[in-house]
Design a protein around this motif. Sequence first.
Motif, PDB file in Angstrom:
ATOM      1  N   GLN A  84      -2.796 -11.051  -3.501  1.00 23.79           N
ATOM      2  CA  GLN A  84      -4.009 -10.310  -3.848  1.00 23.79           C
ATOM      3  C   GLN A  84      -3.843  -8.797  -3.740  1.00 23.79           C
ATOM      4  O   GLN A  84      -2.952  -8.303  -3.066  1.00 23.79           O
ATOM      5  N   ILE A 132     -12.439  -8.382   4.435  1.00 26.74           N
ATOM      6  CA  ILE A 132     -11.502  -8.221   3.328  1.00 26.74           C
ATOM      7  C   ILE A 132     -12.294  -8.293   2.028  1.00 26.74           C
ATOM      8  O   ILE A 132     -13.043  -9.250   1.799  1.00 26.74           O
ATOM      9  N   LEU A 185      -9.305  -3.592   2.987  1.00 29.38           N
ATOM     10  CA  LEU A 185      -9.673  -4.012   4.326  1.00 29.38           C
ATOM     11  C   LEU A 185     -10.713  -2.998   4.795  1.00 29.38           C
ATOM     12  O   LEU A 185     -10.417  -1.809   4.908  1.00 29.38           O
ATOM     13  N   GLN A 216       3.074  -9.648   9.165  1.00 31.49           N
ATOM     14  CA  GLN A 216       2.056  -9.022   8.322  1.00 31.49           C
ATOM     15  C   GLN A 216       2.634  -7.812   7.588  1.00 31.49           C
ATOM     16  O   GLN A 216       2.355  -7.605   6.405  1.00 31.49           O
ATOM     17  N   ALA A 225       4.688  -8.731   4.571  1.00 30.36           N
ATOM     18  CA  ALA A 225       3.929  -9.307   3.462  1.00 30.36           C
ATOM     19  C   ALA A 225       2.937  -8.344   2.810  1.00 30.36           C
ATOM     20  O   ALA A 225       2.352  -8.664   1.784  1.00 30.36           O
ATOM     21  N   THR A 226       2.749  -7.165   3.392  1.00 32.03           N
ATOM     22  CA  THR A 226       1.684  -6.268   2.945  1.00 32.03           C
ATOM     23  C   THR A 226       2.222  -4.890   2.578  1.00 32.03           C
ATOM     24  O   THR A 226       3.015  -4.319   3.317  1.00 32.03           O
ATOM     25  N   THR A 227       1.742  -4.371   1.456  1.00 26.39           N
ATOM     26  CA  THR A 227       2.003  -2.984   1.074  1.00 26.39           C
ATOM     27  C   THR A 227       0.678  -2.242   1.171  1.00 26.39           C
ATOM     28  O   THR A 227      -0.284  -2.576   0.476  1.00 26.39           O
ATOM     29  N   TRP A 228       0.631  -1.263   2.051  1.00 28.51           N
ATOM     30  CA  TRP A 228      -0.583  -0.459   2.239  1.00 28.51           C
ATOM     31  C   TRP A 228      -0.544   0.687   1.247  1.00 28.51           C
ATOM     32  O   TRP A 228       0.444   1.396   1.156  1.00 28.51           O
ATOM     33  N   THR A 229      -1.634   0.868   0.494  1.00 25.23           N
ATOM     34  CA  THR A 229      -1.619   1.810  -0.628  1.00 25.23           C
ATOM     35  C   THR A 229      -2.604   2.964  -0.509  1.00 25.23           C
ATOM     36  O   THR A 229      -2.655   3.809  -1.400  1.00 25.23           O
ATOM     37  N   PHE A 231      -4.739  -2.370   0.127  1.00 24.59           N
ATOM     38  CA  PHE A 231      -3.458  -3.051   0.310  1.00 24.59           C
ATOM     39  C   PHE A 231      -3.186  -4.045  -0.808  1.00 24.59           C
ATOM     40  O   PHE A 231      -4.088  -4.426  -1.556  1.00 24.59           O
ATOM     41  N   GLU A 232      -1.922  -4.439  -0.880  1.00 26.78           N
ATOM     42  CA  GLU A 232      -1.481  -5.450  -1.828  1.00 26.78           C
ATOM     43  C   GLU A 232      -0.582  -6.441  -1.107  1.00 26.78           C
ATOM     44  O   GLU A 232       0.205  -6.057  -0.245  1.00 26.78           O
ATOM     45  N   THR A 233      -0.738  -7.718  -1.465  1.00 25.16           N
ATOM     46  CA  THR A 233       0.175  -8.760  -1.019  1.00 25.16           C
ATOM     47  C   THR A 233       0.591  -9.527  -2.268  1.00 25.16           C
ATOM     48  O   THR A 233       0.111  -9.240  -3.366  1.00 25.16           O
TER      49      THR A 233
END
Length: 143
Positions: free
Chosen positions: A113, A139, A117, A76, A79-83, A108-110
């Motif tokens: 999408q 989500i 959250l 996870q 695959a995920t950038t928390w912004t 977040f960004e993946t």
Amino acid sequence: MLHDHKDTTLACPCGSNKPFSFCCEPAIEGHKPAPTAEALMRSRYTAFVLGAVDYLIKTTLQAHRQPDDAALIAEQIKATTWTGLKIISTEAGQADDQKGVVEFIAHFETAEQIADLHERSNFEKHDNHWYYVDGKVEILPKE
């Protein structure tokens, strides 16, 4: 070490507006436990940002840990950038409480999408340490 200690002004990813070295870093590095449920939640968000898988597992209530948690969390994180993080509300969860609830939105960004959250998380304190128990997650895709 999670960052260069010479730069003590590095802002904490949790959005507290405090330097990382005085906010979430002491908890993530195991020097000082999070004093409240909200502080634990902020440090867990920061751990997701930084990829601190061991901390995320260690701060989950033992009864809620699964054998494949480390692999799933690591996947996870890749695959995920928390912004960004916004605390909506807290219920109890102070230093003298045994339970607490923190409601928050984490942006977040993946590759697929950009979304938020929205979670209402439950926390419990055992032996003077706060732990994540579970949460109700939604989500919310951004258009």
